[in-house]
Design a protein around this motif. Structure first.
Motif, short mmCIF file in Angstrom:
data_model
loop_
_atom_site.label_atom_id
_atom_site.label_comp_id
_atom_site.label_asym_id
_atom_site.label_seq_id
_atom_site.Cartn_x
_atom_site.Cartn_y
_atom_site.Cartn_z
N ILE A 339 6.45 -31.08 -5.33
CA ILE A 339 6.32 -29.90 -6.20
C ILE A 339 7.03 -28.74 -5.52
N PRO A 340 7.97 -28.08 -6.22
CA PRO A 340 8.68 -26.97 -5.57
C PRO A 340 7.70 -25.93 -5.02
N ASN A 341 7.96 -25.49 -3.82
CA ASN A 341 7.08 -24.52 -3.12
C ASN A 341 7.50 -23.09 -3.43
N GLY A 342 6.54 -22.22 -3.56
CA GLY A 342 6.84 -20.79 -3.70
C GLY A 342 6.16 -20.19 -4.91
N VAL A 343 5.85 -18.90 -4.81
CA VAL A 343 5.19 -18.18 -5.91
C VAL A 343 5.96 -16.90 -6.21
N PRO A 344 5.93 -16.47 -7.49
CA PRO A 344 6.63 -15.23 -7.83
C PRO A 344 5.80 -14.00 -7.45
N GLY A 345 6.49 -12.92 -7.03
CA GLY A 345 5.71 -11.74 -6.62
C GLY A 345 6.50 -10.45 -6.48
N LEU A 346 7.73 -10.45 -7.03
CA LEU A 346 8.57 -9.24 -6.89
C LEU A 346 7.87 -7.98 -7.38
N ALA A 347 7.29 -8.05 -8.56
CA ALA A 347 6.70 -6.85 -9.16
C ALA A 347 5.31 -6.55 -8.61
N ALA A 348 4.66 -7.55 -8.06
CA ALA A 348 3.27 -7.37 -7.62
C ALA A 348 3.17 -6.90 -6.17
N ARG A 349 4.25 -7.07 -5.40
CA ARG A 349 4.19 -6.85 -3.94
C ARG A 349 3.65 -5.48 -3.57
N MET A 350 4.23 -4.43 -4.14
CA MET A 350 3.84 -3.08 -3.69
C MET A 350 2.42 -2.74 -4.18
N ALA A 351 2.12 -3.14 -5.40
CA ALA A 351 0.80 -2.79 -5.96
C ALA A 351 -0.32 -3.49 -5.19
N ILE A 352 -0.13 -4.77 -4.86
CA ILE A 352 -1.18 -5.47 -4.10
C ILE A 352 -1.32 -4.87 -2.70
N THR A 353 -0.17 -4.54 -2.09
CA THR A 353 -0.22 -3.97 -0.74
C THR A 353 -0.92 -2.61 -0.77
N PHE A 354 -0.62 -1.82 -1.79
CA PHE A 354 -1.25 -0.49 -1.89
C PHE A 354 -2.76 -0.62 -2.10
N SER A 355 -3.11 -1.48 -3.04
CA SER A 355 -4.51 -1.60 -3.42
C SER A 355 -5.34 -2.21 -2.28
N GLU A 356 -4.86 -3.33 -1.76
CA GLU A 356 -5.60 -4.01 -0.68
C GLU A 356 -5.50 -3.26 0.64
N GLY A 357 -4.42 -2.50 0.79
CA GLY A 357 -4.19 -1.79 2.05
C GLY A 357 -4.71 -0.36 2.03
N VAL A 358 -4.07 0.49 1.23
CA VAL A 358 -4.41 1.93 1.26
C VAL A 358 -5.76 2.17 0.58
N VAL A 359 -5.90 1.65 -0.63
CA VAL A 359 -7.13 1.95 -1.39
C VAL A 359 -8.35 1.34 -0.70
N ILE A 363 -5.12 0.65 5.70
CA ILE A 363 -3.93 1.29 6.27
C ILE A 363 -3.77 2.67 5.63
N ASP A 364 -2.96 3.52 6.27
CA ASP A 364 -2.70 4.84 5.67
C ASP A 364 -1.41 4.80 4.84
N LEU A 365 -1.12 5.91 4.20
CA LEU A 365 0.04 5.97 3.31
C LEU A 365 1.35 5.72 4.06
N ASN A 366 1.46 6.29 5.27
CA ASN A 366 2.70 6.12 6.03
C ASN A 366 2.92 4.64 6.38
N THR A 367 1.85 3.96 6.72
CA THR A 367 1.98 2.54 7.05
C THR A 367 2.41 1.75 5.81
N PHE A 368 1.88 2.16 4.65
CA PHE A 368 2.29 1.49 3.40
C PHE A 368 3.80 1.62 3.20
N VAL A 369 4.33 2.81 3.42
CA VAL A 369 5.77 3.03 3.26
C VAL A 369 6.55 2.22 4.30
N CYS A 370 6.04 2.21 5.53
CA CYS A 370 6.70 1.41 6.58
C CYS A 370 6.79 -0.06 6.17
#
Ligand code: URP
Ligand code: ZN
Ligand code: ZN
Length: 480
Positions: A339-359, A363-370
């Motif tokens: 079964i081909p490996n891999g999942v799609p996530g281009l559009a979700a990457r920043m939102a999940i990182t912000f929500s799970e990270g900053v919110v 992590i803080d906002l600067n780390t999110f940008v980094c």
């Protein structure tokens, strides 16, 4: 003060180091001013919004030809739509190489496809067959053309390099100032366990995780680092799935070895248990390394906070669930090894990182940008043109609503793939406008792209890719 063509007014500007209450002035394709009370011919009200550097997704698979003749379903055009929808303005996908072949044929084909890209891009070059011609003729030419990012796999049947081949790639990279990014899993260990699982009558998607437990990733990561240390060649470890692997990176970092690492949203919010969903559905969550347990995400966040891991990429893969091209390429009855490996996530990457990270307060906002923009741009030699907000840099921005609550659906992803593994995930924080080189490319989910308007970004030699000048016993085998 001269009038700007476009002013983003009243937002909170966040960079890797600062949080500023100021306007952003844009003229042409560049940022021209950061100041209070800027005047512009067009003014966008960003009150209540964060103004962030456009995301840089430094690991995504787009329109990539595979050895079996299949192709990742996300084209440069659809990838751009999805990226802009999610706040990303630069991508770094992969030009393939096939065993027994040189680089230039597939690369020319890939660069031809990339000409239609509506989004700016740099490129990784995959090396699966490091012949003398490739290493001595083609790689120096590639570096001179601004392609200094090499990717190797220590597993997967059509790709994997043995230790000798890997050492030769590291040596060639050292000579040309390239960075080598590595997929770390032990090929023989996975093969051995997979054969046993199939013998035991366990062909279902859930067996994918059992075939490649953490130790398989950890061993390959340790080995990759040890061989890179032997050559004195900096490496970057792709898609780290757990704290145990991050620990190998941290141990090497502590003794001064130039190794960096990234993780991906799938390791924050998916688990191996998702692959145990009924029937073939587990295939939707199958990627390598495998998602682990829920509690492993905490270990990854700790590794981010202490600086061991400093990039979050999507590792976006264009495999649909239905139809006969993507996950079902080898049939709905395919065993987990087919079964081909891999999942799609281009559009979700920043939102999940912000929500799970900053919110979530991790992590803080600067780390999110980094994590999402500055560090990937630096790592791959396209900073400061990309990855920050400063006068003279490309006007790549995302206006981010930090309060917006969104339930992720496939429609929101705006990709060519027919599912998202994040369906139903609730996030807080969402991009409401994306600006790429001064042009509004997404406004409240409405994406406008122009095929061919994306620029190829040549990668510079970075400090991170420079050897330390330390080899065991003072003998530099790479240069001998
Ligand atoms: O499962 C994954 N990650 N597939 C994409 C290719 C790779 O290993 O990066
Ligand atoms: Zn990989
Ligand atoms: Zn990948």
């Amino acid at each position: 003060m001269t009038e700007c063509e476009l002013v983003i007014r009243g937002g909170v500007v966040v960079t890797a180091s600062d949080v500023l209450h100021c306007d952003v002035g844009i003229s042409g394709e560049r940022i021209t001013a950061l100041a209070e009370h800027l005047e512009g011919r067009q003014v966008i009200d960003a009150k209540g919004m964060l103004v962030l550097p456009g995301g840089v997704d430094s690991h995504c698979h787009v329109e990539q030809l595979e050895a079996d003749g299949s192709i990742h379903e996300e084209s440069f055009e659809t990838a751009a739509i999805s990226a802009f929808a999610g706040g990303t303005t630069t991508i770094i996908p992969f030009a393939p190489q096939f065993k027994g072949e040189l680089l230039h044929g597939p690369l020319a084909d890939y660069r031809c496809r990339a000409k239609r890209s509506p989004i700016d891009y740099a490129l990784h070059q995959i090396i699966t067959d490091p012949s003398e011609n490739v290493l001595e003729q083609e790689l120096p030419a590639l570096a001179a053309a601004g392609m200094r990012n090499l990717k190797v796999f220590l597993t997967y049947d059509p790709f994997h390099l043995d230790d000798g081949q890997f050492l030769r790639v590291l040596s060639a990279a050292k000579k040309i100032g390239a960075l080598v990014s590595v997929h770390c899993e032990n090929y023989e260990a996975i093969r051995w366990r997979s054969e046993a699982l199939l013998r035991a009558g366990r062909p279902e998607p859930a067996s994918h995780a059992i075939s490649r437990p953490k130790v398989v990733e950890r061993e390959a990561t340790y080995r990759a680092i040890a061989l890179a240390e032997l050559v004195d060649q900096p490496i970057h470890i792709f898609h780290v799935s757990c704290a145990e692997v991050a620990e190998e990176i941290a141990r090497a970092q502590r003794r001064g070895v130039k190794v960096t690492g990234e993780t991906c949203p799938q390791y924050m919010v998916l688990t191996a248990g998702d692959m145990a969903r009924p029937g073939f559905e587990g295939a939707k969550f199958m990627c390598s390394p495998s998602p682990r347990l829920k509690e492993d995400a905490d270990g990854l966040w700790a590794a981010i906070r202490n600086g061991t891991l400093d990039i979050i990429s999507s590792d976006h893969c264009g495999y649909s669930y239905d139809g006969d091209k993507g996950k079902r390429l080898n049939g709905t009855d395919a065993d987990f090894t087919n079964i081909p490996n891999g999942v799609p996530g281009l559009a979700a990457r920043m939102a999940i990182t912000f929500s799970e990270g900053v919110v979530a307060g991790r992590i803080d906002l600067n780390t999110f940008v980094c994590l999402t923009a500055t560090n990937p741009a630096k790592r791959y030699g396209i900073y400061p043109r990309k990855g920050t907000i400063a006068p003279g840099t490309d006007a790549d921005l995302v206006l981010w609503d930090p309060q917006r609550r969104v339930t992720l659906t496939n429609a929101l992803m705006q990709h060519a793939i027919d599912y998202t593994p994040y369906e139903g995930l609730e996030v807080t924080g969402w991009p409401v406008m994306t600006i790429a080189r001064g042009r509004i490319v997404m406004d409240k989910a409405d994406v406008q792209t122009t095929p061919g308007s994306g620029h190829f970004l040549a990668s510079a030699v970075t400090d991170g890719a420079r050897p330390r000048g330390l080899v065991p016993d003072g003998f530099d085998a790479a240069l001998a």
